[in-house]
Design a protein around this motif. Structure first.
Motif, short mmCIF file in Angstrom:
data_model
loop_
_atom_site.label_atom_id
_atom_site.label_comp_id
_atom_site.label_asym_id
_atom_site.label_seq_id
_atom_site.Cartn_x
_atom_site.Cartn_y
_atom_site.Cartn_z
N ARG A 173 4.88 7.76 -3.35
CA ARG A 173 4.61 6.38 -2.91
C ARG A 173 3.44 5.84 -3.71
O ARG A 173 2.48 6.57 -3.97
N ILE A 174 3.54 4.55 -4.08
CA ILE A 174 2.51 3.96 -4.94
C ILE A 174 1.91 2.73 -4.26
O ILE A 174 2.41 2.25 -3.24
N ARG A 175 0.82 2.23 -4.87
CA ARG A 175 0.20 0.98 -4.43
C ARG A 175 0.59 -0.12 -5.41
O ARG A 175 0.47 0.05 -6.62
N ILE A 235 -0.86 4.49 -12.50
CA ILE A 235 -0.58 4.86 -11.11
C ILE A 235 -0.62 6.37 -10.98
O ILE A 235 -1.27 6.92 -10.07
N CYS A 269 -3.99 -3.38 -2.34
CA CYS A 269 -5.29 -2.99 -2.89
C CYS A 269 -6.43 -3.31 -1.93
O CYS A 269 -7.31 -4.12 -2.22
N THR A 270 -6.39 -2.71 -0.76
CA THR A 270 -7.40 -3.01 0.25
C THR A 270 -8.56 -2.03 0.21
O THR A 270 -9.56 -2.24 0.88
N ALA A 294 0.82 -1.22 0.00
CA ALA A 294 0.00 0.00 0.00
C ALA A 294 0.85 1.27 0.00
O ALA A 294 0.35 2.36 -0.27
N GLN A 295 2.14 1.14 0.34
CA GLN A 295 3.02 2.30 0.43
C GLN A 295 4.41 1.92 -0.08
O GLN A 295 5.32 1.67 0.70
N ASN A 350 -1.59 -4.43 -11.50
CA ASN A 350 -2.61 -3.85 -10.63
C ASN A 350 -3.96 -3.97 -11.34
O ASN A 350 -3.99 -4.10 -12.56
#
Lengths: 150, 101
Positions: free
Chosen positions: A114-116, A97, A148-149, A64-65, A92
């Motif tokens: 920061r990406i997922r 993104i 990916c919550t 997530a980060q 993803n």
């Protein structure tokens, strides 16, 4: 041009979201989404694989980060500068993104965010230059807990 | 939503390239894999003396509490405006100035 592509992406997002709900096997279509996203960026151009660096941890405990730094070898002058940097996820639910927009006033072509990452996968970055050239770089990330919550 | 945070020097030498860091508290809910309503920022834009400096278009892969580091070349005293725009049109704005010194 940029707005058109963005509108297209938002539309694609809606389609992917719907198919994830209704068709469990929709994940298999992810690859096609990546190809379309990359083609939309390249617009017929062949990317060079020099001058662009993607710095990302090879193992991310928390998908997530995931921190990443992108650096382009560019003088960032009026005549020769980076105009955009695109980040694409190859696995993803939605490939896009984010897209950075830079100017000669940036002075230095380096960005951090920061990406997922939903899963372990390859992350692609593309830098568009003021002269029309496009650069490409890629890096693999192993994700312990998917991002990916939400 | 807390006030976005911007880390930027108060002064710089003429010609210096300064680092700018930003952070905004935001859940960035994509609604792809949850039943929560979508709640996403759309764009982050920074101007320097009214001219575009930096921008970012957010898509689903942008992380919660978006943070950025980027740079600006300071040729003269500069007024910066940082604007985060939500997909629903709401904006969050921070203003900062850098003097030559």
């Amino acid at each position: 041009m940029q707005m058109d592509r963005r509108t297209l992406m938002k539309g694609a997002t809606a389609v992917v979201t719907l198919s994830l709900v209704t068709i469990p096997a929709a994940r298999a279509e992810t690859g096609a989404g990546v190809d379309a996203s990359v083609e939309g960026i390249l617009n017929g151009r062949t990317p060079s694989e020099t001058g662009l660096t993607l710095d990302m941890p090879s193992v991310a405990d928390n998908g997530a980060q995931v921190p990443l730094t992108i650096t382009v070898d560019s003088p960032m002058t009026d005549d020769d500068h980076v105009t955009a940097i695109h980040i694409i996820a190859t696995d993803n639910p939605v490939p896009e993104i984010g897209t950075f927009h830079l100017t000669p006033r940036s002075g230095k072509a380096e960005v951090f965010t920061r990406i997922r990452a939903a899963d372990s996968q390859q992350i692609l970055v593309f830098a568009e230059l003021s002269g029309g050239d496009v650069l490409q770089a890629a890096a693999e990330v192993i994700v312990s807990i998917g991002g990916c919550t939400t | 939503m807390s006030t976005p945070r911007v880390l930027i020097p108060d002064t710089a030498a003429a010609g210096e390239v300064i680092q700018i860091r930003t952070l905004i508290d935001h859940p960035m809910i994509t609604a792809v894999s949850s039943d929560l309503p979508r709640d996403m920022l759309d764009r982050f834009e920074v101007t320097m003396n009214g001219e575009p400096l930096f921008a970012y278009d957010f898509y689903n892969g942008s992380a919660e509490n978006p943070t950025f580091t980027f740079f600006a070349r300071i040729d003269a005293a500069a007024d910066f405006v940082f604007v985060w725009t939500h997909e629903d049109g709401e904006t969050f704005t921070v203003e900062r100035s850098v003097a030559i010194g």
